[in-house]
Design a protein around this motif. Structure first.
Motif, PDB file in Angstrom:
ATOM      1  N   SER A  69      14.610  16.846  -1.182  1.00  0.00           N
ATOM      2  CA  SER A  69      14.635  16.666   0.272  1.00  0.00           C
ATOM      3  C   SER A  69      13.562  15.680   0.714  1.00  0.00           C
ATOM      4  CB  SER A  69      14.425  18.008   0.976  1.00  0.00           C
ATOM      5  OG  SER A  69      15.509  18.854   0.728  1.00  0.00           O
ATOM      6  N   GLY A  70      12.395  15.782   0.092  1.00  0.00           N
ATOM      7  CA  GLY A  70      11.307  14.854   0.414  1.00  0.00           C
ATOM      8  C   GLY A  70      11.643  13.422   0.028  1.00  0.00           C
ATOM      9  N   THR A  71      12.227  13.251  -1.135  1.00  0.00           N
ATOM     10  CA  THR A  71      12.619  11.918  -1.606  1.00  0.00           C
ATOM     11  C   THR A  71      13.685  11.319  -0.692  1.00  0.00           C
ATOM     12  OG1 THR A  71      12.085  12.523  -3.878  1.00  0.00           O
ATOM     13  CG2 THR A  71      13.503  10.604  -3.577  1.00  0.00           C
ATOM     14  N   LYS A  72      14.646  12.151  -0.284  1.00  0.00           N
ATOM     15  CA  LYS A  72      15.693  11.666   0.621  1.00  0.00           C
ATOM     16  C   LYS A  72      15.096  11.247   1.958  1.00  0.00           C
ATOM     17  CE  LYS A  72      19.936  12.874   2.985  1.00  0.00           C
ATOM     18  NZ  LYS A  72      19.428  12.411   4.267  1.00  0.00           N
ATOM     19  N   MET A  73      14.149  12.042   2.465  1.00  0.00           N
ATOM     20  CA  MET A  73      13.515  11.712   3.741  1.00  0.00           C
ATOM     21  C   MET A  73      12.732  10.390   3.621  1.00  0.00           C
ATOM     22  SD  MET A  73      11.113  14.124   6.198  1.00  0.00           S
ATOM     23  CE  MET A  73      11.327  15.432   5.050  1.00  0.00           C
ATOM     24  N   LYS A  74      12.043  10.217   2.504  1.00  0.00           N
ATOM     25  CA  LYS A  74      11.314   8.971   2.266  1.00  0.00           C
ATOM     26  C   LYS A  74      12.295   7.793   2.241  1.00  0.00           C
ATOM     27  CE  LYS A  74       9.816   7.829  -1.866  1.00  0.00           C
ATOM     28  NZ  LYS A  74       9.088   7.782  -3.135  1.00  0.00           N
ATOM     29  N   GLY A  75      13.446   8.003   1.611  1.00  0.00           N
ATOM     30  CA  GLY A  75      14.468   6.958   1.559  1.00  0.00           C
ATOM     31  C   GLY A  75      14.997   6.610   2.934  1.00  0.00           C
ATOM     32  N   ASP A  76      15.199   7.630   3.776  1.00  0.00           N
ATOM     33  CA  ASP A  76      15.648   7.387   5.150  1.00  0.00           C
ATOM     34  C   ASP A  76      14.654   6.499   5.892  1.00  0.00           C
ATOM     35  OD1 ASP A  76      17.977   8.931   4.982  1.00  0.00           O
ATOM     36  OD2 ASP A  76      16.965  10.754   5.649  1.00  0.00           O
ATOM     37  N   LEU A  77      13.367   6.813   5.731  1.00  0.00           N
ATOM     38  CA  LEU A  77      12.328   6.039   6.415  1.00  0.00           C
ATOM     39  C   LEU A  77      12.254   4.608   5.898  1.00  0.00           C
ATOM     40  CD1 LEU A  77       9.488   8.715   6.580  1.00  0.00           C
ATOM     41  CD2 LEU A  77      10.902   7.887   8.469  1.00  0.00           C
ATOM     42  N   LYS A  78      12.315   4.450   4.571  1.00  0.00           N
ATOM     43  CA  LYS A  78      12.278   3.107   3.982  1.00  0.00           C
ATOM     44  C   LYS A  78      13.465   2.269   4.441  1.00  0.00           C
ATOM     45  CE  LYS A  78       9.981   3.259  -0.505  1.00  0.00           C
ATOM     46  NZ  LYS A  78      10.254   3.166  -1.958  1.00  0.00           N
ATOM     47  N   GLU A  79      14.630   2.887   4.431  1.00  0.00           N
ATOM     48  CA  GLU A  79      15.835   2.165   4.823  1.00  0.00           C
ATOM     49  C   GLU A  79      15.754   1.730   6.280  1.00  0.00           C
ATOM     50  OE1 GLU A  79      20.500   2.536   3.723  1.00  0.00           O
ATOM     51  OE2 GLU A  79      19.517   4.366   4.398  1.00  0.00           O
ATOM     52  N   ALA A  80      15.287   2.618   7.141  1.00  0.00           N
ATOM     53  CA  ALA A  80      15.146   2.285   8.560  1.00  0.00           C
ATOM     54  C   ALA A  80      14.109   1.184   8.763  1.00  0.00           C
ATOM     55  CB  ALA A  80      14.763   3.524   9.354  1.00  0.00           C
ATOM     56  N   ALA A  81      12.993   1.283   8.062  1.00  0.00           N
ATOM     57  CA  ALA A  81      11.949   0.252   8.174  1.00  0.00           C
ATOM     58  C   ALA A  81      12.476  -1.093   7.687  1.00  0.00           C
ATOM     59  CB  ALA A  81      10.714   0.663   7.380  1.00  0.00           C
ATOM     60  N   GLY A  82      13.255  -1.075   6.625  1.00  0.00           N
ATOM     61  CA  GLY A  82      13.837  -2.312   6.109  1.00  0.00           C
ATOM     62  C   GLY A  82      14.808  -2.928   7.093  1.00  0.00           C
ATOM     63  N   ARG A  83      15.578  -2.080   7.771  1.00  0.00           N
ATOM     64  CA  ARG A  83      16.520  -2.573   8.773  1.00  0.00           C
ATOM     65  C   ARG A  83      15.774  -3.207   9.939  1.00  0.00           C
ATOM     66  NH1 ARG A  83      19.242   2.170  10.065  1.00  0.00           N
ATOM     67  NH2 ARG A  83      19.599   2.617   7.904  1.00  0.00           N
ATOM     68  N   VAL A  84      14.706  -2.550  10.394  1.00  0.00           N
ATOM     69  CA  VAL A  84      13.943  -3.040  11.547  1.00  0.00           C
ATOM     70  C   VAL A  84      13.250  -4.360  11.220  1.00  0.00           C
ATOM     71  CG1 VAL A  84      11.916  -2.549  12.989  1.00  0.00           C
ATOM     72  CG2 VAL A  84      13.612  -0.779  12.597  1.00  0.00           C
ATOM     73  N   THR A  85      12.696  -4.459  10.021  1.00  0.00           N
ATOM     74  CA  THR A  85      11.952  -5.664   9.651  1.00  0.00           C
ATOM     75  C   THR A  85      12.823  -6.745   9.021  1.00  0.00           C
ATOM     76  OG1 THR A  85      11.389  -4.781   7.463  1.00  0.00           O
ATOM     77  CG2 THR A  85       9.834  -4.350   9.270  1.00  0.00           C
ATOM     78  N   GLY A  86      14.070  -6.393   8.708  1.00  0.00           N
ATOM     79  CA  GLY A  86      14.954  -7.371   8.073  1.00  0.00           C
ATOM     80  C   GLY A  86      14.688  -7.516   6.586  1.00  0.00           C
ATOM     81  N   ASP A  87      13.984  -6.560   5.989  1.00  0.00           N
ATOM     82  CA  ASP A  87      13.634  -6.593   4.568  1.00  0.00           C
ATOM     83  C   ASP A  87      14.729  -5.891   3.763  1.00  0.00           C
ATOM     84  OD1 ASP A  87      12.527  -6.350   2.031  1.00  0.00           O
ATOM     85  OD2 ASP A  87      10.542  -5.751   2.762  1.00  0.00           O
ATOM     86  N   GLN A  88      15.613  -6.696   3.159  1.00  0.00           N
ATOM     87  CA  GLN A  88      16.736  -6.129   2.426  1.00  0.00           C
ATOM     88  C   GLN A  88      16.295  -5.350   1.193  1.00  0.00           C
ATOM     89  OE1 GLN A  88      19.708  -9.048   1.611  1.00  0.00           O
ATOM     90  NE2 GLN A  88      20.401  -9.137   3.727  1.00  0.00           N
ATOM     91  N   LYS A  89      15.219  -5.810   0.552  1.00  0.00           N
ATOM     92  CA  LYS A  89      14.722  -5.109  -0.637  1.00  0.00           C
ATOM     93  C   LYS A  89      14.261  -3.701  -0.258  1.00  0.00           C
ATOM     94  CE  LYS A  89      11.425  -5.265  -4.397  1.00  0.00           C
ATOM     95  NZ  LYS A  89      10.162  -5.756  -4.859  1.00  0.00           N
ATOM     96  N   LEU A  90      13.568  -3.561   0.840  1.00  0.00           N
ATOM     97  CA  LEU A  90      13.107  -2.259   1.308  1.00  0.00           C
ATOM     98  C   LEU A  90      14.293  -1.368   1.674  1.00  0.00           C
ATOM     99  CD1 LEU A  90      10.557  -0.598   1.847  1.00  0.00           C
ATOM    100  CD2 LEU A  90      10.542  -1.506   4.171  1.00  0.00           C
ATOM    101  N   GLN A  91      15.309  -1.960   2.283  1.00  0.00           N
ATOM    102  CA  GLN A  91      16.528  -1.213   2.612  1.00  0.00           C
ATOM    103  C   GLN A  91      17.188  -0.681   1.346  1.00  0.00           C
ATOM    104  OE1 GLN A  91      18.494  -4.162   5.381  1.00  0.00           O
ATOM    105  NE2 GLN A  91      19.494  -2.283   6.023  1.00  0.00           N
TER     106      GLN A  91
END
Length: 58
Positions: free
Chosen positions: A9-31
């Motif tokens: 659950s923690g890993t999934k939550m971290k992934g949600d945050l990374k994906e959202a941050a990547g979307r906001v910043t335009g960083d495809q690698k982070l997404q």
């Protein structure tokens, strides 16, 4: 509750945050990293659920 479920659950939550941050910043690698973390977390959570079921925990 199995440790794998908690960690998953923690890993999934971290992934949600990374994906959202990547979307906001335009960083495809982070997404992509976020998406992979989400998948890893879901799998780990499922493994924990199976372990719980085998032990008879709910």
């Amino acid at each position: 509750m199995d440790r794998d479920r908690i960690e998953g659950s923690g890993t999934k939550m971290k992934g949600d945050l990374k994906e959202a941050a990547g979307r906001v910043t335009g960083d495809q690698k982070l997404q992509q990293e976020g998406a992979m973390d989400k998948v890893k977390g879901k799998i780990q959570n499922a493994i924990g659920g199976i372990k719980d079921a085998l032990r008879g925990n709910k």
